[in-house]
Scaffold this motif. Structure first.
Motif, PDB file in Angstrom:
ATOM      1  N   LYS A 121     -10.726 -44.954  27.915  1.00 27.66           N
ATOM      2  CA  LYS A 121     -10.124 -43.949  28.783  1.00 27.66           C
ATOM      3  C   LYS A 121      -8.757 -43.574  28.216  1.00 27.66           C
ATOM      4  CE  LYS A 121     -13.559 -44.475  31.654  1.00 27.66           C
ATOM      5  NZ  LYS A 121     -14.634 -43.454  31.776  1.00 27.66           N
ATOM      6  N   VAL A 122      -8.490 -42.277  28.141  1.00 30.70           N
ATOM      7  CA  VAL A 122      -7.198 -41.795  27.660  1.00 30.70           C
ATOM      8  C   VAL A 122      -6.556 -40.980  28.767  1.00 30.70           C
ATOM      9  CG1 VAL A 122      -5.985 -40.424  25.926  1.00 30.70           C
ATOM     10  CG2 VAL A 122      -8.028 -41.718  25.276  1.00 30.70           C
ATOM     11  N   ASP A 123      -5.441 -41.486  29.315  1.00 34.23           N
ATOM     12  CA  ASP A 123      -4.783 -40.734  30.382  1.00 34.23           C
ATOM     13  C   ASP A 123      -3.905 -39.643  29.788  1.00 34.23           C
ATOM     14  OD1 ASP A 123      -2.341 -41.917  29.583  1.00 34.23           O
ATOM     15  OD2 ASP A 123      -2.605 -43.576  30.977  1.00 34.23           O
ATOM     16  N   ALA A 124      -3.426 -38.769  30.655  1.00 33.32           N
ATOM     17  CA  ALA A 124      -2.661 -37.611  30.202  1.00 33.32           C
ATOM     18  C   ALA A 124      -1.417 -38.003  29.423  1.00 33.32           C
ATOM     19  CB  ALA A 124      -2.281 -36.743  31.408  1.00 33.32           C
ATOM     20  N   LYS A 125      -0.786 -39.124  29.810  1.00 28.01           N
ATOM     21  CA  LYS A 125       0.443 -39.543  29.136  1.00 28.01           C
ATOM     22  C   LYS A 125       0.187 -39.977  27.698  1.00 28.01           C
ATOM     23  CE  LYS A 125       2.786 -41.051  33.377  1.00 28.01           C
ATOM     24  NZ  LYS A 125       3.403 -42.195  34.104  1.00 28.01           N
ATOM     25  N   LYS A 126      -0.986 -40.565  27.444  1.00 26.25           N
ATOM     26  CA  LYS A 126      -1.291 -41.085  26.109  1.00 26.25           C
ATOM     27  C   LYS A 126      -2.091 -40.112  25.260  1.00 26.25           C
ATOM     28  CE  LYS A 126      -1.319 -45.932  27.611  1.00 26.25           C
ATOM     29  NZ  LYS A 126      -2.130 -47.176  27.708  1.00 26.25           N
ATOM     30  N   SER A 127      -2.574 -39.034  25.855  1.00 20.34           N
ATOM     31  CA  SER A 127      -3.460 -38.118  25.148  1.00 20.34           C
ATOM     32  C   SER A 127      -2.806 -37.508  23.915  1.00 20.34           C
ATOM     33  CB  SER A 127      -3.919 -37.005  26.095  1.00 20.34           C
ATOM     34  OG  SER A 127      -4.779 -36.109  25.434  1.00 20.34           O
ATOM     35  N   ALA A 128      -1.566 -37.034  24.072  1.00 22.01           N
ATOM     36  CA  ALA A 128      -0.887 -36.373  22.953  1.00 22.01           C
ATOM     37  C   ALA A 128      -0.629 -37.346  21.810  1.00 22.01           C
ATOM     38  CB  ALA A 128       0.418 -35.744  23.433  1.00 22.01           C
ATOM     39  N   SER A 129      -0.193 -38.563  22.134  1.00 23.42           N
ATOM     40  CA  SER A 129       0.101 -39.528  21.075  1.00 23.42           C
ATOM     41  C   SER A 129      -1.168 -39.991  20.378  1.00 23.42           C
ATOM     42  CB  SER A 129       0.860 -40.734  21.648  1.00 23.42           C
ATOM     43  OG  SER A 129       0.096 -41.400  22.633  1.00 23.42           O
ATOM     44  N   LYS A 130      -2.252 -40.152  21.133  1.00 24.76           N
ATOM     45  CA  LYS A 130      -3.533 -40.510  20.523  1.00 24.76           C
ATOM     46  C   LYS A 130      -3.990 -39.409  19.571  1.00 24.76           C
ATOM     47  CE  LYS A 130      -5.385 -44.451  22.008  1.00 24.76           C
ATOM     48  NZ  LYS A 130      -5.922 -45.489  21.078  1.00 24.76           N
ATOM     49  N   THR A 131      -3.888 -38.170  20.025  1.00 28.60           N
ATOM     50  CA  THR A 131      -4.320 -37.045  19.201  1.00 28.60           C
ATOM     51  C   THR A 131      -3.477 -36.939  17.940  1.00 28.60           C
ATOM     52  OG1 THR A 131      -5.013 -35.880  21.202  1.00 28.60           O
ATOM     53  CG2 THR A 131      -4.779 -34.567  19.195  1.00 28.60           C
ATOM     54  N   GLU A 132      -2.188 -37.153  18.065  1.00 27.57           N
ATOM     55  CA  GLU A 132      -1.303 -37.131  16.900  1.00 27.57           C
ATOM     56  C   GLU A 132      -1.717 -38.206  15.894  1.00 27.57           C
ATOM     57  OE1 GLU A 132       3.499 -37.548  15.863  1.00 27.57           O
ATOM     58  OE2 GLU A 132       2.788 -37.413  17.946  1.00 27.57           O
ATOM     59  N   ARG A 133      -2.061 -39.379  16.389  1.00 26.68           N
ATOM     60  CA  ARG A 133      -2.528 -40.467  15.525  1.00 26.68           C
ATOM     61  C   ARG A 133      -3.824 -40.079  14.821  1.00 26.68           C
ATOM     62  NH1 ARG A 133      -2.319 -44.649  12.029  1.00 26.68           N
ATOM     63  NH2 ARG A 133      -4.024 -46.119  12.340  1.00 26.68           N
ATOM     64  N   TRP A 134      -4.773 -39.528  15.569  1.00 25.23           N
ATOM     65  CA  TRP A 134      -6.053 -39.128  14.972  1.00 25.23           C
ATOM     66  C   TRP A 134      -5.860 -37.996  13.954  1.00 25.23           C
ATOM     67  CZ3 TRP A 134      -8.353 -38.884  20.539  1.00 25.23           C
ATOM     68  CH2 TRP A 134      -8.683 -40.179  20.949  1.00 25.23           C
ATOM     69  N   GLN A 135      -4.940 -37.062  14.249  1.00 27.99           N
ATOM     70  CA  GLN A 135      -4.676 -35.977  13.304  1.00 27.99           C
ATOM     71  C   GLN A 135      -4.100 -36.518  12.004  1.00 27.99           C
ATOM     72  OE1 GLN A 135      -5.155 -32.222  13.922  1.00 27.99           O
ATOM     73  NE2 GLN A 135      -5.310 -32.791  11.759  1.00 27.99           N
ATOM     74  N   ALA A 136      -3.224 -37.514  12.107  1.00 30.66           N
ATOM     75  CA  ALA A 136      -2.652 -38.131  10.909  1.00 30.66           C
ATOM     76  C   ALA A 136      -3.731 -38.824  10.084  1.00 30.66           C
ATOM     77  CB  ALA A 136      -1.564 -39.126  11.310  1.00 30.66           C
TER      78      ALA A 136
END
Length: 265
Positions: A121-136
């Motif tokens: 589960k990815v909540d709204a607060k962690k979504s951006a940081s997770k996506t940034e990690r995956w993009q990297a």
């Protein structure tokens, strides 16, 4: 031997007025260049912000910034198709594994799918940081594998947003363990068989469920959101989600002319 490759976020090399100029690498890429122990006289491949592809020679370093000159213009390997992997959110580091290896294969876009049976589960607060990690991770995999197109990773989507995103694709391939054995990939790809790469890239979405699989209502909704959505079977074996997330787009790319398909007898 392939050249070390870098992507530029803002710099357009054709706009550089001087013969020698600093290469505007991101902080992480500058660290990567240092790890590679690049030295003056060595050559690197660069994909700039205009998606232009160059071979550059390192002339010197200004601190950690390489000063380069353009040695030549390179021909980027054409994509066989624009393949988007819709990957059901998976626990642990499985998402990272899928994104890394699917990028190496040539997947152009990733949509993490917050399915009803996703353990992760990815909540709204962690979504951006997770996506940034995956993009990297996608960028690192593209650099390592010599891909000249940088894959885009979206923030996780729920079913309602996913349906809207899938509506514009030329074909949607829904990989489901309960699909009948007669549901073949070649049949599902027929809607894009008439699209020539010289005209435009066919846009194909490949949907893979999470560890718990896709719920029936999700299957029904995805099939209904696009007239060219079809379910397919990946064979009699039940694949792990991280296996299916790599195998399925690889098969699609192969069928559409990628991964050496043009060399088939």
């Amino acid at each position: 031997m392939s050249l070390p490759q870098f992507f530029l976020d803002e710099q357009v090399l054709a706009d550089e007025a001087c013969e020698q100029f600093p290469l505007a690498l991101s902080r992480d890429d500058a660290k990567h260049a240092k790890v590679l122990r690049l030295a003056a006289g060595e050559h690197i491949a660069v994909v700039d912000a205009a998606q232009d592809y160059f071979e550059c020679e390192i002339k010197a370093f200004d601190g950690g910034t390489p000063i380069v000159s353009i040695s030549g213009h390179l021909d980027a390997k054409p994509l066989a198709a624009h393949v988007c992997l819709v990957q059901g959110l998976a626990k642990g580091d499985k998402m990272e594994t899928v994104i890394r290896h699917a990028t190496e294969l040539g997947v152009s876009e990733f949509i993490p799918f917050a399915a009803s049976r996703s353990i992760m589960k990815v909540d709204a607060k962690k979504s951006a940081s997770k996506t940034e990690r995956w993009q990297a991770i996608a960028k690192s995999a593209a650099m390592q594998s010599g891909q000249t197109h940088l894959a885009q990773v979206h923030e996780p989507m729920r079913l309602s947003a996913l349906k809207d995103a899938l509506a514009s694709f030329d074909a949607v391939i829904l990989c489901w363990e309960e699909a009948p054995g007669t549901a073949k990939l070649c049949d599902a790809l027929r809607p894009v068989s008439h699209i020539a790469p010289s005209d435009r890239l066919a846009r194909v979405a490949v949907v893979v469920g999470p560890e718990g699989g896709l719920a029936q209502e999700e299957v029904d909704a995805i099939l209904a959101c696009n007239d060219h959505a079809r379910m397919v079977s990946l064979g009699s074996s039940i694949l792990r989600t991280e296996t299916a997330g790599i195998v399925a787009p690889a098969l699609v790319l192969y069928e559409l002319g990628g991964l050496g398909a043009g060399e088939r007898a």
